[in-house]
Design a protein around this motif. Structure first.
Motif, PDB file in Angstrom:
ATOM      1  N   ARG A 106       0.805  -1.229   0.000  1.00 21.80           N
ATOM      2  CA  ARG A 106       0.000   0.000   0.000  1.00 21.80           C
ATOM      3  C   ARG A 106       0.839   1.282   0.000  1.00 21.80           C
ATOM      4  N   LEU A 107       2.143   1.165   0.219  1.00 21.49           N
ATOM      5  CA  LEU A 107       2.997   2.361   0.191  1.00 21.49           C
ATOM      6  C   LEU A 107       3.078   2.893  -1.240  1.00 21.49           C
ATOM      7  N   PRO A 108       3.167   4.209  -1.405  1.00 20.67           N
ATOM      8  CA  PRO A 108       3.311   4.778  -2.750  1.00 20.67           C
ATOM      9  C   PRO A 108       4.626   4.330  -3.399  1.00 20.67           C
ATOM     10  N   ALA A 109       4.548   3.916  -4.638  1.00 23.75           N
ATOM     11  CA  ALA A 109       5.718   3.399  -5.351  1.00 23.75           C
ATOM     12  C   ALA A 109       6.858   4.410  -5.407  1.00 23.75           C
ATOM     13  N   GLY A 110       6.537   5.671  -5.605  1.00 25.47           N
ATOM     14  CA  GLY A 110       7.573   6.698  -5.667  1.00 25.47           C
ATOM     15  C   GLY A 110       8.355   6.818  -4.375  1.00 25.47           C
ATOM     16  N   ARG A 111       7.659   6.752  -3.248  1.00 21.67           N
ATOM     17  CA  ARG A 111       8.325   6.829  -1.939  1.00 21.67           C
ATOM     18  C   ARG A 111       9.225   5.618  -1.708  1.00 21.67           C
ATOM     19  N   VAL A 112       8.742   4.448  -2.122  1.00 25.59           N
ATOM     20  CA  VAL A 112       9.545   3.233  -1.976  1.00 25.59           C
ATOM     21  C   VAL A 112      10.831   3.379  -2.778  1.00 25.59           C
ATOM     22  N   ALA A 113      10.730   3.875  -4.012  1.00 28.67           N
ATOM     23  CA  ALA A 113      11.911   4.052  -4.859  1.00 28.67           C
ATOM     24  C   ALA A 113      12.889   5.049  -4.243  1.00 28.67           C
ATOM     25  N   GLU A 114      12.368   6.163  -3.708  1.00 30.36           N
ATOM     26  CA  GLU A 114      13.217   7.188  -3.109  1.00 30.36           C
ATOM     27  C   GLU A 114      13.977   6.682  -1.891  1.00 30.36           C
ATOM     28  N   GLY A 120      14.222  -2.514  -2.839  1.00 35.36           N
ATOM     29  CA  GLY A 120      12.915  -2.146  -2.307  1.00 35.36           C
ATOM     30  C   GLY A 120      11.863  -2.068  -3.402  1.00 35.36           C
ATOM     31  N   VAL A 121      12.239  -1.504  -4.543  1.00 35.36           N
ATOM     32  CA  VAL A 121      11.313  -1.398  -5.681  1.00 35.36           C
ATOM     33  C   VAL A 121      10.932  -2.787  -6.182  1.00 35.36           C
ATOM     34  N   ALA A 122      11.915  -3.673  -6.331  1.00 36.50           N
ATOM     35  CA  ALA A 122      11.629  -5.039  -6.803  1.00 36.50           C
ATOM     36  C   ALA A 122      10.704  -5.759  -5.833  1.00 36.50           C
ATOM     37  N   ALA A 123      10.972  -5.651  -4.536  1.00 43.56           N
ATOM     38  CA  ALA A 123      10.120  -6.299  -3.530  1.00 43.56           C
ATOM     39  C   ALA A 123       8.718  -5.683  -3.530  1.00 43.56           C
ATOM     40  N   HIS A 124       8.647  -4.380  -3.730  1.00 46.24           N
ATOM     41  CA  HIS A 124       7.356  -3.685  -3.760  1.00 46.24           C
ATOM     42  C   HIS A 124       6.513  -4.153  -4.949  1.00 46.24           C
ATOM     43  N   ARG A 125       7.141  -4.351  -6.082  1.00 45.79           N
ATOM     44  CA  ARG A 125       6.418  -4.850  -7.262  1.00 45.79           C
ATOM     45  C   ARG A 125       5.854  -6.247  -7.006  1.00 45.79           C
ATOM     46  N   ILE A 126       6.646  -7.092  -6.359  1.00 48.88           N
ATOM     47  CA  ILE A 126       6.155  -8.426  -6.008  1.00 48.88           C
ATOM     48  C   ILE A 126       4.980  -8.300  -5.043  1.00 48.88           C
ATOM     49  N   ALA A 127       5.128  -7.456  -4.031  1.00 51.03           N
ATOM     50  CA  ALA A 127       4.070  -7.266  -3.028  1.00 51.03           C
ATOM     51  C   ALA A 127       2.775  -6.764  -3.661  1.00 51.03           C
ATOM     52  N   ARG A 128       2.895  -5.945  -4.699  1.00 53.98           N
ATOM     53  CA  ARG A 128       1.713  -5.399  -5.368  1.00 53.98           C
ATOM     54  C   ARG A 128       1.122  -6.347  -6.407  1.00 53.98           C
ATOM     55  N   GLY A 129       1.788  -7.492  -6.598  1.00 59.80           N
ATOM     56  CA  GLY A 129       1.281  -8.464  -7.562  1.00 59.80           C
ATOM     57  C   GLY A 129       1.551  -8.079  -8.997  1.00 59.80           C
TER      58      GLY A 129
END
Length: 148
Positions: A106-114, A120-129
């Motif tokens: 649920r975290l904003p992708a831009g914040r995760v990247a920053e 973190g971005v790769a894990a976030h993409r997996i988490a978001r499906g």
């Protein structure tokens, strides 16, 4: 039979869309694969999902399972963030009150990247499906995982 990709010893991946249609659906494909491997005297578990990562987790469930198309993120949501396999995130995110994959997604992708960088971005993409087909799975709608 679809092209098989060895992820690591005892774990294979293959596109399941065509194979599941041929065998009459994903459940029938899962049963046939388990029967084929156990018929050789080997243990087998099969998971089917939209991504290789989720399919591998699904295969680890008791008898393996099928994650419905488009449901990878929802299925992953209750898992702890440690399941994503990024040690730095496994330590940092719970300190920030983010304990589940769903909360991380649920975290904003831009914040995760920053703040969390490439891992973190790769894990976030997996988490978001978010599913990005590999070179071997272009056009595949689901992945099949077998553990032996």
């Amino acid at each position: 039979m679809p092209r098989l990709e060895v992820i690591r010893p005892g774990l294979i991946a293959a596109p399941a869309r065509g194979a599941s249609r041929y065998w009459g659906g994903e459940q029938q494909l899962r049963v046939r694969l388990v029967d084929a491997v156990t018929g050789l005297g080997l243990p087998a578990q099969v998971g089917i999902a939209g991504s290789t990562f989720v399919a591998a987790l699904a295969a680890r469930r008791e008898t393996g399972m099928i994650v419905p198309a488009g449901e990878d993120a929802a299925w992953l949501a209750p898992y702890p963030v440690g399941v994503l396999g990024v040690p730095r995130l496994s330590e940092l995110l719970p300190q920030l009150g983010i304990r589940t994959v769903g909360a991380f997604a649920r975290l904003p992708a831009g914040r995760v990247a920053e703040r969390l960088g490439v891992d973190g971005v790769a894990a976030h993409r997996i988490a978001r499906g978010e599913v990005y087909p590999s070179r071997d799975r272009a056009g595949a709608g689901s992945s099949l995982q077998g553990q032996a």
